[in-house]
Design a protein around this motif. Sequence first.
Motif, mmCIF file in Angstrom:
data_model
loop_
_atom_site.group_PDB
_atom_site.id
_atom_site.type_symbol
_atom_site.label_atom_id
_atom_site.label_comp_id
_atom_site.label_asym_id
_atom_site.label_seq_id
_atom_site.Cartn_x
_atom_site.Cartn_y
_atom_site.Cartn_z
ATOM 1 N N ARG A 124 -4.460 -0.588 -1.361
ATOM 2 C CA ARG A 124 -4.997 -1.699 -0.579
ATOM 3 C C ARG A 124 -6.522 -1.704 -0.490
ATOM 4 O O ARG A 124 -7.104 -2.683 -0.037
ATOM 5 C CB ARG A 124 -4.397 -1.673 0.828
ATOM 6 C CG ARG A 124 -2.975 -2.180 0.871
ATOM 7 C CD ARG A 124 -2.387 -2.088 2.254
ATOM 8 N NE ARG A 124 -1.103 -2.791 2.328
ATOM 9 C CZ ARG A 124 -0.179 -2.572 3.253
ATOM 10 N NH1 ARG A 124 -0.391 -1.644 4.187
ATOM 11 N NH2 ARG A 124 0.939 -3.255 3.246
ATOM 12 N N GLU A 125 -7.147 -0.630 -0.905
ATOM 13 C CA GLU A 125 -8.605 -0.605 -0.813
ATOM 14 C C GLU A 125 -9.186 0.351 -1.837
ATOM 15 O O GLU A 125 -8.500 1.243 -2.353
ATOM 16 C CB GLU A 125 -9.058 -0.206 0.590
ATOM 17 C CG GLU A 125 -8.617 1.173 1.026
ATOM 18 C CD GLU A 125 -9.088 1.500 2.446
ATOM 19 O OE1 GLU A 125 -9.643 2.610 2.612
ATOM 20 O OE2 GLU A 125 -8.907 0.670 3.339
ATOM 21 N N ARG B 287 3.338 -4.803 -7.817
ATOM 22 C CA ARG B 287 2.389 -3.741 -8.163
ATOM 23 C C ARG B 287 2.921 -2.358 -7.791
ATOM 24 O O ARG B 287 2.528 -1.356 -8.398
ATOM 25 C CB ARG B 287 1.061 -3.963 -7.442
ATOM 26 C CG ARG B 287 0.249 -5.167 -7.909
ATOM 27 C CD ARG B 287 -1.111 -5.168 -7.230
ATOM 28 N NE ARG B 287 -1.832 -3.948 -7.537
ATOM 29 C CZ ARG B 287 -2.665 -3.332 -6.704
ATOM 30 N NH1 ARG B 287 -2.865 -3.822 -5.482
ATOM 31 N NH2 ARG B 287 -3.282 -2.228 -7.064
ATOM 32 N N PRO C 277 -6.109 -5.634 -8.766
ATOM 33 C CA PRO C 277 -4.816 -6.333 -8.815
ATOM 34 C C PRO C 277 -4.061 -6.194 -10.122
ATOM 35 O O PRO C 277 -2.844 -6.422 -10.153
ATOM 36 C CB PRO C 277 -5.202 -7.800 -8.547
ATOM 37 C CG PRO C 277 -6.666 -7.894 -8.846
ATOM 38 C CD PRO C 277 -7.240 -6.559 -8.530
ATOM 39 N N ALA D 8 5.005 -3.784 2.961
ATOM 40 C CA ALA D 8 4.104 -3.791 1.804
ATOM 41 C C ALA D 8 4.352 -5.011 0.924
ATOM 42 O O ALA D 8 4.294 -4.929 -0.307
ATOM 43 C CB ALA D 8 4.281 -2.510 0.993
ATOM 44 N N ALA D 9 4.614 -6.162 1.566
ATOM 45 C CA ALA D 9 4.885 -7.386 0.808
ATOM 46 C C ALA D 9 3.679 -7.793 -0.030
ATOM 47 O O ALA D 9 3.832 -8.454 -1.074
ATOM 48 C CB ALA D 9 5.280 -8.510 1.765
ATOM 49 N N ASP D 10 2.464 -7.433 0.393
ATOM 50 C CA ASP D 10 1.262 -7.773 -0.363
ATOM 51 C C ASP D 10 1.172 -7.031 -1.689
ATOM 52 O O ASP D 10 0.369 -7.394 -2.556
ATOM 53 C CB ASP D 10 0.014 -7.485 0.476
ATOM 54 C CG ASP D 10 -0.045 -6.040 0.957
ATOM 55 O OD1 ASP D 10 0.992 -5.531 1.447
ATOM 56 O OD2 ASP D 10 -1.122 -5.407 0.842
ATOM 57 N N LEU D 11 1.995 -5.979 -1.862
ATOM 58 C CA LEU D 11 1.972 -5.184 -3.100
ATOM 59 C C LEU D 11 3.159 -5.504 -3.998
ATOM 60 O O LEU D 11 3.479 -4.743 -4.908
ATOM 61 C CB LEU D 11 1.958 -3.692 -2.753
ATOM 62 C CG LEU D 11 0.798 -3.217 -1.875
ATOM 63 C CD1 LEU D 11 0.917 -1.734 -1.593
ATOM 64 C CD2 LEU D 11 -0.548 -3.538 -2.516
ATOM 65 N N ARG D 12 3.801 -6.603 -3.738
ATOM 66 C CA ARG D 12 4.946 -7.031 -4.535
ATOM 67 C C ARG D 12 4.563 -7.087 -6.017
ATOM 68 O O ARG D 12 3.564 -7.687 -6.402
ATOM 69 C CB ARG D 12 5.398 -8.420 -4.072
ATOM 70 C CG ARG D 12 6.611 -8.967 -4.795
ATOM 71 C CD ARG D 12 6.917 -10.375 -4.300
ATOM 72 N NE ARG D 12 8.067 -10.950 -4.984
ATOM 73 C CZ ARG D 12 9.315 -10.893 -4.518
ATOM 74 N NH1 ARG D 12 9.554 -10.299 -3.356
ATOM 75 N NH2 ARG D 12 10.318 -11.432 -5.188
ATOM 76 N N ARG E 154 12.839 -6.928 -2.789
ATOM 77 C CA ARG E 154 11.515 -7.143 -2.200
ATOM 78 C C ARG E 154 10.427 -7.246 -3.264
ATOM 79 O O ARG E 154 9.243 -7.325 -2.933
ATOM 80 C CB ARG E 154 11.180 -6.000 -1.244
ATOM 81 C CG ARG E 154 12.086 -5.933 -0.025
ATOM 82 C CD ARG E 154 11.645 -6.929 1.032
ATOM 83 N NE ARG E 154 12.592 -7.008 2.122
ATOM 84 C CZ ARG E 154 12.369 -7.645 3.265
ATOM 85 N NH1 ARG E 154 11.204 -8.247 3.451
ATOM 86 N NH2 ARG E 154 13.279 -7.701 4.206
#
Length: 588
Positions: free
Chosen positions: A390-391, A432, A397, A426-430, A459
């Motif tokens: 995330r950082e 990845r 990406p 961790a839906a933002d990392l779908r 997911r």
Amino acid sequence: MTDMVDGVGGEEDADDVPRRRKGKGGSGLGQPQEAYVAFAFAAADLLMEADHSGRIIFAIGASMSLVGRPARLLASMTLPDLIRPEDQSRAKNALKRMSKGDRVRHVLLHVHLPAGGSTPVALSGYPHPDHQGRLLLVLTHSGTLMSPTVRHKETGLLGREGFEALAGDLIKESAKDGDESYRMTLLDLPELAELRSKVGAEATADFIARFTDYLKQCSVGGGAAADLGGSKYGLIHGPEVSASEIEGAISGLAQQVMGSPLNSGSTSVAIDGGGISAQEATSALIYTLNRFTTDSNATIHELSAMARPTLSQTVSKMREVKETIGKGEFQLYFQPIVDLWSNAVHHFECLVRFGDSGNSPYSTVVFAEDTGLVGELDLAICARAIAFMREGVGAEPSLRFAVNLSGRSLSSPSMAARLLQLIHGAADLRGRLLFELTESSAISDLVAANAVIQEIRGRGHPVGIDDFGAGAAAFHYLRGLKVDHVKIDGSYVRDAAGKGESLPFLRAITQLCRELRVATIAEHIEDEATANLLRVYNVRYGQGYYFGKPMRPSPRHQGARAPWATAVTQWRNGLLFFGNGTPPAAGG
């Protein structure tokens, strides 16, 4: 009600009970019917009322068969008087716990019989509900504690699960008492498999019958001996017999029955409760049994030399691992997995390393699996990987990362629930964030594990099987688990590049996976020739030192992409490639 008493022991006259109760110091059980009801609810062979020192005030039941004395004579004795010297400390500890208000269940003891010898019994008890300073004690035949369904039909020995359950019960009692007198001895008789051909079926059967009877006689309560599979056995016993004495007796028995000694090995572990919880001690016990029953390459003497001598020392290591996990004292390293058909880096595997050495964590991870700590380790690694992605350098990406999960984490409902909760966040990392199922021993419930896997895949996180074709990760996994890819164990890859004997297996694996629409990854690729060979066999992805060693990208680089460009990788058109980015000539 009198028939019930006669049926239990045949020694008490119904009229005898109230006569005794009218005397000084009579029982506080109330009317005779209440005494019989209490006895019935106790589900016991002998019910006694005693003071805190164990002095018996009242007794009813089958005392002759259990203690070799009429019940009416017990009022002149104490409980420790009935118990053989080796077990008296355990009996006194049980009385102390009851006096403090605890309910004690199934303390295994041996009663010293007046005619000589002893008989195994189980002691239970609790404070008298109506009379302060009194205890209600129950003695039962120890054999009633274990279900016959968990014993081997021919030998009467416990199986692995029954042995673990009984040992766990004894550990709980030991932990409460601070009693360290129980010991677990593990025996390996490697020559047992060849015995039949040497001496014949009849002599073999005779030896096994005598051998198993001896184990049961040595064990606590006469029923704490087990057949652990193959040539391996276990028993829990008191301090009056040592592992070396057991070994010597077995050798002498073989000499007597077969005319020659039988080589055996043993290791002994103290079932100690001092300073550790019952749960920790039980986990340590299971770890010890796992090592003993699954390590077929090591001899018993090697296991004994490597094994920690007491459960508390194993627990000490468990606590060290738990502290390491809790404090996050581990690092993530990253190794590339390359598309063999395009040379693009498909994703990186997250590899855990403890401390700053970067050494293999294999022994620590296996220890965590065998002691039930691997779920906590999986959660910690997963949380660290999510934060990394995330950082900083992990937030690019176009980069994907795969995290290893133990099959035992998926098999545990509580651990699986915590894992899914973490992944749901961790839906933002779908797309990845990927996962690989790794397991050093078979997953017992594939249906439950598959349900968790499908939840993860639903997911948007692909899931694969690690080390496919080795150990527990076999073809039935593909039948029971719906996954996106399998990682072919490196032993097949090394052999294919050398002797070539595993090429038919590679062909079979890749053909099956192609028909199931499951991608394949080959690990341990060390050179270009091996990579080209795998391309010919339609393996899609590759991993190994040829494509790059595990690395720790430095956050000091400018930009998220810079740390991932190495001597063998470079960025082209927003994607990371191995080499110069030109697709290989031998494509799939």
